[in-house]
Enzyme design. Structure first.
Site, PDB file in Angstrom:
ATOM      1  CB  VAL A  40      -6.446   2.648  -0.300  1.00 16.98           C
ATOM      2  CG1 VAL A  40      -7.575   2.141  -1.606  1.00 16.98           C
ATOM      3  CG2 VAL A  40      -6.664   1.603   0.998  1.00 16.98           C
TER       4      VAL A  40
ATOM      5  CD  GLU B  99      -8.943   7.533   4.135  1.00 15.60           C
ATOM      6  OE1 GLU B  99      -7.982   7.062   4.583  1.00 15.60           O
ATOM      7  OE2 GLU B  99      -9.143   8.264   3.003  1.00 15.60           O
TER       8      GLU B  99
ATOM      9  CG  HIS C 193      -3.256   2.345   8.686  1.00 19.83           C
ATOM     10  ND1 HIS C 193      -4.513   1.771   8.690  1.00 19.83           N
ATOM     11  CD2 HIS C 193      -2.262   1.748   9.426  1.00 19.83           C
ATOM     12  CE1 HIS C 193      -4.145   0.543   9.479  1.00 19.83           C
ATOM     13  NE2 HIS C 193      -2.821   0.777   9.965  1.00 19.83           N
ATOM     14  CG  ASP C 194      -2.455   9.574   4.515  1.00 16.69           C
ATOM     15  OD1 ASP C 194      -4.060   9.805   4.030  1.00 16.69           O
ATOM     16  OD2 ASP C 194      -1.716  10.135   4.006  1.00 16.69           O
TER      17      ASP C 194
END
Length: 151
Positions: free
Chosen positions: A83, A101, A79-80
Site C-alpha cells: 500500500v 495490519e 504485503h508489507d
C-alpha cells in the site's frame, strides 16, 4: 504442479521487480552512483557489516528444512510494501486504538512461520550489531535472499 511452479516463478519475478530493483546491481556499480539522494549501497558497512551474511546463513538453514518458507518470506515482503511502501508495518501488533495490519483481511493468509523467521533474524542481527538495522531492511533482505537461494 506445473501451474503452481509457474505461478510461484511469476510471483518471484514480479515481486523482485516491484520491491527492490537496486538489489540486483553488481558490486562494481554500487560504488559508482547513489540510487537516490540520501541512500547508500554501503549503509551498514560500518554499523553492521555482517548483516547480509547473518541473514543468508540463517535462511540457508531454514530452507534446508523447508524450502517453502522462501515463498512465505517473499509474500510477507510483498504485503508489507503493497500500500504505502516498505516500512515493516506488517510486523506490528495491534493496540487499543485498532487492529494490526496482520489482522487485515488480505494479510490473514500470511504464514506465521515467516513472521517467526523475521523475528529470529532480528534477534540475531540485534545481538551482533545492536538495533541499527531496520526491520524493513531485514524483511527486504530476507525476501531478496529467498529469491536468490531457491535458484
Amino acid at each position: 504442479m506445473a501451474s503452481a511452479a509457474t505461478a510461484f516463478t511469476t510471483l518471484l519475478l514480479i515481486s523482485s521487480l516491484l520491491a527492490s530493483p537496486f538489489f540486483w546491481v553488481s558490486k562494481a556499480d554500487q560504488t559508482a552512483f547513489p540510487i537516490v539522494k540520501g541512500l547508500s549501497w554501503t549503509f551498514y558497512k560500518s554499523s553492521c557489516p555482517k548483516v547480509e551474511s547473518i541473514i543468508r546463513k540463517h535462511l540457508k538453514k531454514v530452507f534446508n528444512e523447508d524450502i517453502g518458507q522462501a515463498a512465505g518470506l517473499l509474500r510477507l515482503h510483498f504485503h508489507d510494501c503493497f500500500v504505502k511502501g516498505c516500512d515493516a508495518s506488517v510486523l506490528l501488533d495491534g493496540s487499543a486504538s485498532g487492529p494490526s495490519e496482520q489482522q487485515a483481511t488480505p494479510n490473514l493468509t500470511l504464514r506465521k512461520k515467516a513472521f517467526e523467521i523475521i523475528n529470529d533474524l532480528r534477534e540475531r542481527i540485534h545481538k551482533e550489531c545492536g538495533r541499527v538495522v531496520s526491520c524493513a531492511d531485514i524483511v527486504a533482505l530476507a525476501a531478496r535472499d529467498s529469491v536468490f537461494l531457491v535458484d
